[in-house]
Design a protein around this motif. Structure first.
Motif, PDB file in Angstrom:
ATOM      1  N   LEU A 132       0.196   5.058   9.330  1.00 44.09           N
ATOM      2  CA  LEU A 132       1.110   4.044   9.850  1.00 44.09           C
ATOM      3  C   LEU A 132       1.239   4.138  11.370  1.00 44.09           C
ATOM      4  O   LEU A 132       1.273   3.113  12.057  1.00 44.09           O
ATOM      5  CB  LEU A 132       2.488   4.188   9.199  1.00 44.09           C
ATOM      6  CG  LEU A 132       2.591   3.711   7.751  1.00 44.09           C
ATOM      7  CD1 LEU A 132       3.900   4.177   7.118  1.00 44.09           C
ATOM      8  CD2 LEU A 132       2.469   2.198   7.672  1.00 44.09           C
ATOM      9  N   ILE A 149       1.002  -2.910   7.158  1.00 37.44           N
ATOM     10  CA  ILE A 149       1.996  -1.877   7.468  1.00 37.44           C
ATOM     11  C   ILE A 149       3.194  -2.001   6.528  1.00 37.44           C
ATOM     12  O   ILE A 149       3.678  -1.010   5.991  1.00 37.44           O
ATOM     13  CB  ILE A 149       2.433  -1.965   8.948  1.00 37.44           C
ATOM     14  CG1 ILE A 149       1.293  -1.497   9.846  1.00 37.44           C
ATOM     15  CG2 ILE A 149       3.706  -1.174   9.202  1.00 37.44           C
ATOM     16  CD1 ILE A 149       1.496  -1.795  11.318  1.00 37.44           C
ATOM     17  N   LYS A 169       4.458   0.837   3.830  1.00 35.58           N
ATOM     18  CA  LYS A 169       5.822   1.397   3.877  1.00 35.58           C
ATOM     19  C   LYS A 169       6.525   1.260   2.531  1.00 35.58           C
ATOM     20  O   LYS A 169       7.356   2.083   2.175  1.00 35.58           O
ATOM     21  CB  LYS A 169       6.644   0.689   4.963  1.00 35.58           C
ATOM     22  CG  LYS A 169       6.285   1.128   6.350  1.00 35.58           C
ATOM     23  CD  LYS A 169       7.146   0.400   7.378  1.00 35.58           C
ATOM     24  CE  LYS A 169       6.844   0.879   8.780  1.00 35.58           C
ATOM     25  NZ  LYS A 169       7.647   0.146   9.782  1.00 35.58           N
TER      26      LYS A 169
END
Length: 119
Positions: free
Chosen positions: A63, A112, A116
């Motif tokens: 990330l 992303i 997450k």
């Protein structure tokens, strides 16, 4: 997915790098160590950081590198605006490259977000 080469965002980023090199080939020679170099380095940084992050051992590292890629992408978009403003890129060339960069931006943001959300 077994390698970073399988990631569509990496593939599209590599295509963008090629497009950037082709477009900057006609920039003034005195800009080779200025704007030309900056634009190329920013573009190269996008797929490079995706690849490096993919090879890291943790999702957090991946990330972090994806976020670095977004930063490089925003830097590139800014430099493209400068190149257009000083007539190094014509309107059509700028629009084509910029739209490709926006597609990669949307893909990175989405990727992303999905990473997450995963446990």
């Amino acid at each position: 997915m077994s390698t970073f080469r399988d990631l569509l965002i990496w593939q599209k980023s590599m295509t963008l790098v090629t497009q950037i090199y082709q477009s900057t080939n006609h920039f003034p020679k005195e800009e080779i160590f200025g704007l030309t170099s900056q634009i190329r380095r920013s573009a190269i940084s996008i797929p490079s950081n995706i690849a490096e992050g993919f090879g890291r051992e943790s999702k957090q590292d991946f990330l972090r590198f994806l976020n670095i890629s977004i930063g490089s992408l925003f830097e590139l978009q800014t430099q493209l605006e400068i190149a257009k403003n000083i007539s190094f890129l014509n309107e059509n060339e700028f629009n084509n490259i910029f739209e490709n960069s926006r597609e990669i931006e949307r893909m990175l943001v989405s990727f992303i977000k999905k990473l997450k959300e995963r446990n």
